[in-house]
Write a protein that holds these residues in place. Sequence first.
Motif, PDB file in Angstrom:
ATOM      1  N   LEU A  11       0.843  -1.185   0.000  1.00 39.07           N
ATOM      2  CA  LEU A  11       0.000   0.000   0.000  1.00 39.07           C
ATOM      3  C   LEU A  11       0.883   1.241   0.000  1.00 39.07           C
ATOM      4  N   PRO A  12       0.623   2.206  -0.881  1.00 42.94           N
ATOM      5  CA  PRO A  12       1.451   3.430  -0.880  1.00 42.94           C
ATOM      6  C   PRO A  12       1.239   4.249   0.393  1.00 42.94           C
ATOM      7  N   ILE A  13       2.217   4.197   1.268  1.00 37.62           N
ATOM      8  CA  ILE A  13       2.194   4.947   2.523  1.00 37.62           C
ATOM      9  C   ILE A  13       3.519   5.675   2.634  1.00 37.62           C
ATOM     10  N   VAL A  14       3.488   6.945   2.910  1.00 38.22           N
ATOM     11  CA  VAL A  14       4.719   7.718   3.024  1.00 38.22           C
ATOM     12  C   VAL A  14       5.620   7.090   4.092  1.00 38.22           C
ATOM     13  N   GLY A  15       6.852   6.763   3.696  1.00 40.79           N
ATOM     14  CA  GLY A  15       7.815   6.167   4.621  1.00 40.79           C
ATOM     15  C   GLY A  15       7.777   4.656   4.686  1.00 40.79           C
ATOM     16  N   PHE A  16       6.783   4.022   4.027  1.00 46.77           N
ATOM     17  CA  PHE A  16       6.617   2.567   4.092  1.00 46.77           C
ATOM     18  C   PHE A  16       7.201   1.881   2.858  1.00 46.77           C
ATOM     19  N   ILE A  30       9.504   9.601  -3.262  1.00 50.30           N
ATOM     20  CA  ILE A  30       9.372   8.148  -3.152  1.00 50.30           C
ATOM     21  C   ILE A  30       7.898   7.751  -3.209  1.00 50.30           C
ATOM     22  N   HIS A  31       7.077   8.525  -2.528  1.00 51.20           N
ATOM     23  CA  HIS A  31       5.630   8.252  -2.524  1.00 51.20           C
ATOM     24  C   HIS A  31       5.060   8.402  -3.936  1.00 51.20           C
ATOM     25  N   HIS A  32       5.486   9.449  -4.644  1.00 50.48           N
ATOM     26  CA  HIS A  32       5.051   9.660  -6.023  1.00 50.48           C
ATOM     27  C   HIS A  32       5.459   8.476  -6.889  1.00 50.48           C
ATOM     28  N   LEU A  33       6.701   8.027  -6.749  1.00 54.88           N
ATOM     29  CA  LEU A  33       7.200   6.906  -7.538  1.00 54.88           C
ATOM     30  C   LEU A  33       6.405   5.637  -7.244  1.00 54.88           C
ATOM     31  N   SER A  34       6.144   5.370  -5.975  1.00 49.02           N
ATOM     32  CA  SER A  34       5.405   4.163  -5.594  1.00 49.02           C
ATOM     33  C   SER A  34       4.012   4.160  -6.216  1.00 49.02           C
ATOM     34  N   LYS A  35       3.329   5.283  -6.153  1.00 46.69           N
ATOM     35  CA  LYS A  35       1.975   5.366  -6.718  1.00 46.69           C
ATOM     36  C   LYS A  35       2.009   5.233  -8.230  1.00 46.69           C
ATOM     37  N   TYR A  36       3.023   5.828  -8.862  1.00 43.96           N
ATOM     38  CA  TYR A  36       3.131   5.756 -10.317  1.00 43.96           C
ATOM     39  C   TYR A  36       3.319   4.308 -10.776  1.00 43.96           C
ATOM     40  N   LEU A  37       4.268   3.589 -10.169  1.00 47.91           N
ATOM     41  CA  LEU A  37       4.525   2.207 -10.567  1.00 47.91           C
ATOM     42  C   LEU A  37       3.332   1.313 -10.277  1.00 47.91           C
ATOM     43  N   LEU A  38       2.698   1.531  -9.130  1.00 43.41           N
ATOM     44  CA  LEU A  38       1.521   0.751  -8.769  1.00 43.41           C
ATOM     45  C   LEU A  38       0.434   0.861  -9.833  1.00 43.41           C
ATOM     46  N   VAL A  56      -2.515  -7.400  -0.665  1.00 37.43           N
ATOM     47  CA  VAL A  56      -2.019  -6.133  -0.113  1.00 37.43           C
ATOM     48  C   VAL A  56      -1.341  -6.342   1.229  1.00 37.43           C
ATOM     49  N   THR A  57      -0.260  -5.607   1.430  1.00 31.94           N
ATOM     50  CA  THR A  57       0.332  -5.432   2.746  1.00 31.94           C
ATOM     51  C   THR A  57       0.457  -3.932   3.013  1.00 31.94           C
ATOM     52  N   PRO A  58       0.214  -3.456   4.240  1.00 26.89           N
ATOM     53  CA  PRO A  58      -0.155  -4.209   5.447  1.00 26.89           C
ATOM     54  C   PRO A  58      -1.592  -4.732   5.371  1.00 26.89           C
ATOM     55  N   SER A  59      -1.795  -5.902   5.930  1.00 25.75           N
ATOM     56  CA  SER A  59      -3.068  -6.604   5.773  1.00 25.75           C
ATOM     57  C   SER A  59      -4.232  -5.876   6.413  1.00 25.75           C
ATOM     58  N   ASP A  60      -3.982  -5.183   7.535  1.00 26.07           N
ATOM     59  CA  ASP A  60      -5.085  -4.521   8.226  1.00 26.07           C
ATOM     60  C   ASP A  60      -5.555  -3.254   7.514  1.00 26.07           C
ATOM     61  N   ARG A  61      -4.875  -2.864   6.437  1.00 30.26           N
ATOM     62  CA  ARG A  61      -5.276  -1.681   5.681  1.00 30.26           C
ATOM     63  C   ARG A  61      -5.526  -2.026   4.214  1.00 30.26           C
TER      64      ARG A  61
END
Length: 504
Positions: A11-16, A30-38, A56-61
């Motif tokens: 899941l795209p989470i800042v810092g994760f 980094i967050h922008h890159l993660s969302k773009y690739l996703l 998805v990980t984390p599973s609770d979200r």
Amino acid sequence: MSKAVIYFVKLPIVGFNKTRLQGFLPKEDIHHLSKYLLSKTFKELQLLDAEVLVFVTPSDRKDEISEHLNVEKDKIFAQKECDHLGERMRVAMKEVFNMGYEKVALVGCDLVDITKELLEDVFRQLESYDVVFAPTADGGYGIAASRKFRPEMFAIDEYSHDQVFFQSKSVVEKAGLACGETKLIHDLDTREDVAKYLANDPSASFLNQGEYNANFLIDNGKKILRIALGSQMHLDNQIEYEFLALRGLASSGVVPKVYLCQAKTEILGKGFLIEEYLPGRPLNYEKDLKIAAELLAKVHNVDCEQIPSLIVANHPFQVMYEEFLEMFNHYQNWPHKDLVVEAKISSLMASLANYDRDQELENPCVINTELNSHNFIINPEGKSYIIDWEKPLIGEKEQDLAHFLAPTTTLWRTDVALDRNQIDQFIETYNIKSNNPIKLEKLKQYLHFTCLRGITWCSMAYVQYLESSKVKNNDQTFETISKFISVPFLEQIENYIKMLGEIV
């Protein structure tokens, strides 16, 4: 439908996401890159004649993935909570095969070159092979597919190393299974991965990184890929601004040649330029002042009307003063400030009241504004250059010269503070090469202002480093910043300002 794709995502989470890029890219990038690739990979997956199931990980979200991907809720699943990547993939594959699918491909979310055609090749190969991998350039794999549940695919002990693909393939083949593979694909996990992708050059290697840019050697060391990470000038088009300045200064013969600029990129948002790599050493203040004077005169002699894109400092002293106030304000409002330090900087700021800050720009030229010893590439027996054009302006030559000569610049990377004789020799050489001689009283004023610029910037940077809003790439930089706002150094600057009349 007999085919399914497991989209194995974070899941795209800042810092994760993409933790190996932390320290290279700001967290927002980094967050922008993660969302773009996703999103990019998901669009390709949707073109396939296959069911797409998102794990998805984390599973609770897990349900938050619908904020980023247009996926139905019954197609969203939780990854097993487990530190071992192979175990998480094994459980997901087993779950999907138990749903009745005959062919299943698991696809990662950090890959840059997943296409419908590649996935079709994977499923086509499953007609002949028991297992198919898509190996990645870093020694791992980005796709793992099979036509039956094959736990052997994930039976290696460790992941995140450069032998993952070969070890996985070996385990599969030792189990008596036929293993196919696709062409090499690429993920973007490291700073080198990003550079190789942007430059389309697999040999790209890291050179250095500053506060606002990162540089990589490409084209067999002949060129530099320069990625914008931020902007001192708060510009949205920072790298394009720099590119146009270098292109306009080409006639000086003392700046790097530029070849290409991409103002924006999909993967980062920010852009990059490609420029000439210039070998040489940094400037030595005790040996190279004459060379520096000649280089600066050549830059300042360029007709600035040829570079209309540059910002003009119509009232340079007032602009600088307002910048000082803004930077010093960070320290003044910091709850942990040193009151003695604050008082000394405030006193130095008050000393600027002796000058007319409303003076208008005279004899405009292109100025670098950031001239320390490492902005020069020196080749005593050949050509020398001025590099790092992050913050050029249309301003006054005396501002550039003062920044070069001031103790807050020379003492930044060295232990040299220029004496009167050195400054006089520098001025003499510069005036011989320049179209316009230096105005000494204006140089004196800029020297005073430049000292305050260095100190107020350090006061701001000191707070930012301690509050962790800056990427800490260099402990030595922080030591220098701390020194520049120490009481002994501030007293040294006080004495220097008192002696300015004698120096000039």
